[in-house]
Each structure stands twice: as C-alpha cells, then as structure tokens.
Design an enzyme around this catalytic site. Sequence first.
Site, PDB file in Angstrom:
ATOM      1  N   ASN A  46       0.716  -1.244   0.068  1.00 36.53           N
ATOM      2  CA  ASN A  46       0.021  -0.032   0.100  1.00 36.53           C
ATOM      3  C   ASN A  46       0.692   1.104   0.071  1.00 36.53           C
ATOM      4  O   ASN A  46       1.921   1.106   0.599  1.00 36.53           O
ATOM      5  CB  ASN A  46      -1.033   0.077   1.085  1.00 36.53           C
ATOM      6  N   GLU A  48       0.574   5.656   0.552  1.00 35.33           N
ATOM      7  CA  GLU A  48      -0.475   6.636   1.005  1.00 35.33           C
ATOM      8  C   GLU A  48      -0.087   7.936   0.574  1.00 35.33           C
ATOM      9  O   GLU A  48       1.065   8.114  -0.136  1.00 35.33           O
ATOM     10  CB  GLU A  48      -0.452   6.495   2.412  1.00 35.33           C
ATOM     11  N   CYS A  57      -4.448   0.558  -2.014  1.00 35.02           N
ATOM     12  CA  CYS A  57      -4.119  -0.624  -1.241  1.00 35.02           C
ATOM     13  C   CYS A  57      -3.282  -1.489  -1.974  1.00 35.02           C
ATOM     14  O   CYS A  57      -3.150  -1.807  -2.967  1.00 35.02           O
ATOM     15  CB  CYS A  57      -5.532  -1.521  -0.996  1.00 35.02           C
ATOM     16  N   GLU A  59      -3.374  -4.835  -2.257  1.00 38.90           N
ATOM     17  CA  GLU A  59      -4.009  -5.759  -3.075  1.00 38.90           C
ATOM     18  C   GLU A  59      -4.279  -5.171  -4.666  1.00 38.90           C
ATOM     19  O   GLU A  59      -3.895  -5.856  -5.595  1.00 38.90           O
ATOM     20  CB  GLU A  59      -5.266  -6.405  -2.733  1.00 38.90           C
ATOM     21  N   CYS A  89     -10.139  -5.089   1.987  1.00 39.28           N
ATOM     22  CA  CYS A  89     -11.129  -4.110   1.924  1.00 39.28           C
ATOM     23  C   CYS A  89     -12.254  -4.401   0.965  1.00 39.28           C
ATOM     24  O   CYS A  89     -11.846  -5.256   0.018  1.00 39.28           O
ATOM     25  CB  CYS A  89     -10.669  -2.651   1.927  1.00 39.28           C
ATOM     26  N   CYS A  92     -11.186  -3.756  -2.764  1.00 41.30           N
ATOM     27  CA  CYS A  92     -10.258  -4.757  -3.227  1.00 41.30           C
ATOM     28  C   CYS A  92     -11.069  -6.167  -3.321  1.00 41.30           C
ATOM     29  O   CYS A  92     -10.622  -6.495  -4.468  1.00 41.30           O
ATOM     30  CB  CYS A  92      -8.836  -5.076  -2.340  1.00 41.30           C
TER      31      CYS A  92
HETATM   32  N1  THU Z   1      -4.995  -1.323   3.185  1.00 36.84           N
HETATM   33  C1  THU Z   1      -4.626  -2.193   2.318  1.00 36.84           C
HETATM   34  O1  THU Z   1      -3.450  -1.836   1.815  1.00 36.84           O
HETATM   35  N2  THU Z   1      -5.321  -3.522   2.147  1.00 36.84           N
HETATM   36  C2  THU Z   1      -6.507  -3.642   2.892  1.00 36.84           C
HETATM   37  O2  THU Z   1      -7.027  -4.673   2.604  1.00 36.84           O
HETATM   38  C3  THU Z   1      -6.804  -2.626   4.036  1.00 36.84           C
HETATM   39  C4  THU Z   1      -6.287  -1.269   4.234  1.00 36.84           C
HETATM   40  C5  THU Z   1      -4.301  -0.023   3.310  1.00 36.84           C
HETATM   41  C6  THU Z   1      -4.990   1.216   3.027  1.00 36.84           C
HETATM   42  C7  THU Z   1      -4.362   2.378   4.082  1.00 36.84           C
HETATM   43  O3  THU Z   1      -3.163   2.629   3.299  1.00 36.84           O
HETATM   44  C8  THU Z   1      -4.081   1.603   5.043  1.00 36.84           C
HETATM   45  O4  THU Z   1      -4.015   0.268   4.758  1.00 36.84           O
HETATM   46  C9  THU Z   1      -5.105   1.933   6.439  1.00 36.84           C
HETATM   47  O5  THU Z   1      -6.261   1.518   5.852  1.00 36.84           O
END
Ligand code: THU
Length: 142
Positions: A46, A48, A57, A59, A89, A92
């Site tokens: 991931n 940000e 994310c 995935e 999530c 995804c």
């Molecule tokens: N996140 C993912 O990369 N995958 C998930 O399945 C859940 C959330 C990331 C998004 C964000 O950068 C951080 O986790 C917190 O939500």
Amino acid sequence: MISNQEKKILVQNAIKVYKNAYAPYSRYKVGAAILTDDDNIYTGSNFESAAFGAGVCAERVALGTALSKGERKFKAICVCGNNVNITPCGVCRQALAEFNDIEVICCDEHGNTKEYFLSDLLPYSFDSKQVIYNIIKWHSEK
Ligand code: THU
C-alpha cells in the site's frame, strides 16, 4: 486449492513487500502477492499520500501490476498485515472479483495464516453481466 509449497512462497513474497509499504499516515503497512494460473507471482504494497484519497491498497497494486503484464487468470492472493485478522477491504474484494474466484490467504509478518475464498468474502458481487446487459439494452433501444 494451491499446494502448501505454493502457499509458503506466496506468504514469503507478501511478507517481503509488507516491509516496503509507504504508510506514514495510518502507519498500517500491507503487502500483497498474487499467484497466476501460470505460477507467476506479482507483488504490491500500500502507498498513502498527503492527499489522503490518492493512496492505493496493496492488493490493487499487486493486481494492477499483474494485469499490466498481461495476466488475467489467478489462483490465489496473499495479504500480509500486522496481524492475521487482516482481510482485503471491500474495494479490493470487488476489484479481485472481476476475475475468477481465488483463495485469499491472510497472514502476519511471522507467517501465521487464515484462509478464505473470495466468493465467501464478497457474495453477490457486482459483475460484468450487469454492465453488458445494460449496453445491449441501450443498443436495442436506439
Ligand atoms: N489497506 C490495504 O492496503 N489493504 C487492505 O486490505 C486494507 C487497507 C491499506 C490502505 C491504507 O493505506 C491502510 O491500509 C490503512 O487503511
């Protein structure tokens, strides 16, 4: 079902990229590794952004990388978070559901795992049939 050996390699790959996640705001790192039908593995973590909505994310980074290499058929995805109760999530799940039903292996950085099928995580997913039906309807009304 993928073999224990395939699972082990997939988990190792997800753990490896978990460490590379760029998550300075949530401090929640995620790594993902997706296994194709032809046994190729693509990874993603991931990332940000100070503009919060611009992050992606792990995935979908892994899936997008695989798609950009021409891959379209998948067997499994492994998602690594800071504990084994992580699951992909909703966005995804929907992005993965565009393709075939796959095993979803969730793990922590020590390699503990919990396993699911995508169709159990996202029953009644929105699918292409809905969109195609709509296009056909629109053409027949022209
Ligand atoms: N996140 C993912 O990369 N995958 C998930 O399945 C859940 C959330 C990331 C998004 C964000 O950068 C951080 O986790 C917190 O939500």
